[in-house]
Motif scaffolding. Structure first.
Motif, PDB file in Angstrom:
ATOM      1  N   LEU A  27      -6.387  17.488 -40.807  1.00  0.00           N
ATOM      2  CA  LEU A  27      -5.984  18.799 -40.881  1.00  0.00           C
ATOM      3  C   LEU A  27      -4.467  18.956 -40.855  1.00  0.00           C
ATOM      4  O   LEU A  27      -3.511  18.121 -40.262  1.00  0.00           O
ATOM      5  CB  LEU A  27      -6.542  19.542 -39.450  1.00  0.00           C
ATOM      6  N   PRO A  28      -3.832  19.836 -41.776  1.00  0.00           N
ATOM      7  CA  PRO A  28      -2.444  20.200 -41.374  1.00  0.00           C
ATOM      8  C   PRO A  28      -2.066  20.682 -40.049  1.00  0.00           C
ATOM      9  O   PRO A  28      -2.738  21.323 -39.296  1.00  0.00           O
ATOM     10  CB  PRO A  28      -2.306  21.418 -42.617  1.00  0.00           C
ATOM     11  N   VAL A  30       0.682  22.949 -37.838  1.00  0.00           N
ATOM     12  CA  VAL A  30       1.471  24.220 -37.917  1.00  0.00           C
ATOM     13  C   VAL A  30       2.457  23.991 -36.657  1.00  0.00           C
ATOM     14  O   VAL A  30       1.539  24.162 -35.770  1.00  0.00           O
ATOM     15  CB  VAL A  30       0.675  25.234 -38.059  1.00  0.00           C
ATOM     16  N   ASN A  63      -8.476  26.089 -39.535  1.00  0.00           N
ATOM     17  CA  ASN A  63      -8.625  24.781 -39.994  1.00  0.00           C
ATOM     18  C   ASN A  63      -7.259  23.933 -39.837  1.00  0.00           C
ATOM     19  O   ASN A  63      -7.026  23.041 -40.932  1.00  0.00           O
ATOM     20  CB  ASN A  63      -9.424  24.420 -41.420  1.00  0.00           C
ATOM     21  N   LYS A  64      -6.461  24.346 -38.871  1.00  0.00           N
ATOM     22  CA  LYS A  64      -5.160  23.690 -38.620  1.00  0.00           C
ATOM     23  C   LYS A  64      -5.018  23.425 -37.445  1.00  0.00           C
ATOM     24  O   LYS A  64      -5.519  23.848 -36.400  1.00  0.00           O
ATOM     25  CB  LYS A  64      -4.050  24.510 -39.140  1.00  0.00           C
ATOM     26  N   ALA A  92      -7.290  28.362 -34.494  1.00  0.00           N
ATOM     27  CA  ALA A  92      -6.946  26.814 -34.652  1.00  0.00           C
ATOM     28  C   ALA A  92      -7.975  25.858 -34.455  1.00  0.00           C
ATOM     29  O   ALA A  92      -8.674  26.326 -33.545  1.00  0.00           O
ATOM     30  CB  ALA A  92      -5.634  26.419 -33.854  1.00  0.00           C
TER      31      ALA A  92
END
Length: 176
Positions: A27-28, A30, A63-64, A92
């Motif tokens: 997952l990315p 942030v 989805n981060k 998140a």
């Protein structure tokens, strides 16, 4: 002189390869730097902070992985981290208190703690280097600790060019 066929000895070797890059978070990530919400970069004013959080687009975290930290030496009250976490956790996939390097170190420790290393018993292991993703050095060090009780040898690099890290002394077989 007859040409001998080329033989790929690396492919024929019994080396087992571990590529830590395969366990990089999918997952990315942030980053949420609390310093961006401080008065003059140093002081957290509760009302202003709460107002800023109300206008933050939390749905953008779906989805981060959110990494919450403060890049300045400001003293941040614990409740500020709790407030961000409470708002972010609705969206998140994961909320982590720390920067990217701290998260990656934590992530790899979790992954490696969950792995069963018994399949590397008496094996020659190459820990793949030259990754395209930023795998922290701590992950390689921790992997070495986890592998050492099992592996016959541990090497770092590529199968065709490795740096020896550890080699278990050979066991003497005495026939009586």
């Amino acid at each position: 002189m007859k040409d001998k066929p080329l033989v790929n000895r690396v492919a024929q070797s019994k080396l087992k390869t571990i590529n830590l890059e395969e366990y990089y978070p999918s997952l990315p990530m942030v980053e949420f730097d609390i310093a961006n919400y401080l008065f003059k970069g140093l002081i957290l004013k509760e009302k202003d902070f709460r107002d800023s959080l109300k206008s933050f687009e939390w749905a953008g975290l779906d989805n981060k992985i959110l990494l919450v930290f403060c890049s300045t030496d400001a003293v941040i009250p614990v409740w500020a981290y709790m407030l961000v976490s409470g708002l972010a956790s609705v969206h998140a996939s994961e909320v982590f208190m720390g920067d990217k390097l701290s998260f990656l170190q934590h992530h790899y420790m979790r992954v490696l703690d969950d792995m069963d290393f018994s399949s590397y018993e008496e094996e020659r292991v190459v820990v793949k280097g030259c990754s395209q993703k930023p795998v922290p050095a701590a992950a390689y060090a921790y992997l070495t600790q986890k592998l050492r009780p099992y592996a016959q040898s541990i090497m770092y690099g590529e199968p065709c060019s490795t740096v020896p890290i550890f080699k278990r002394p050979r066991k003497l077989h005495i026939n009586s």
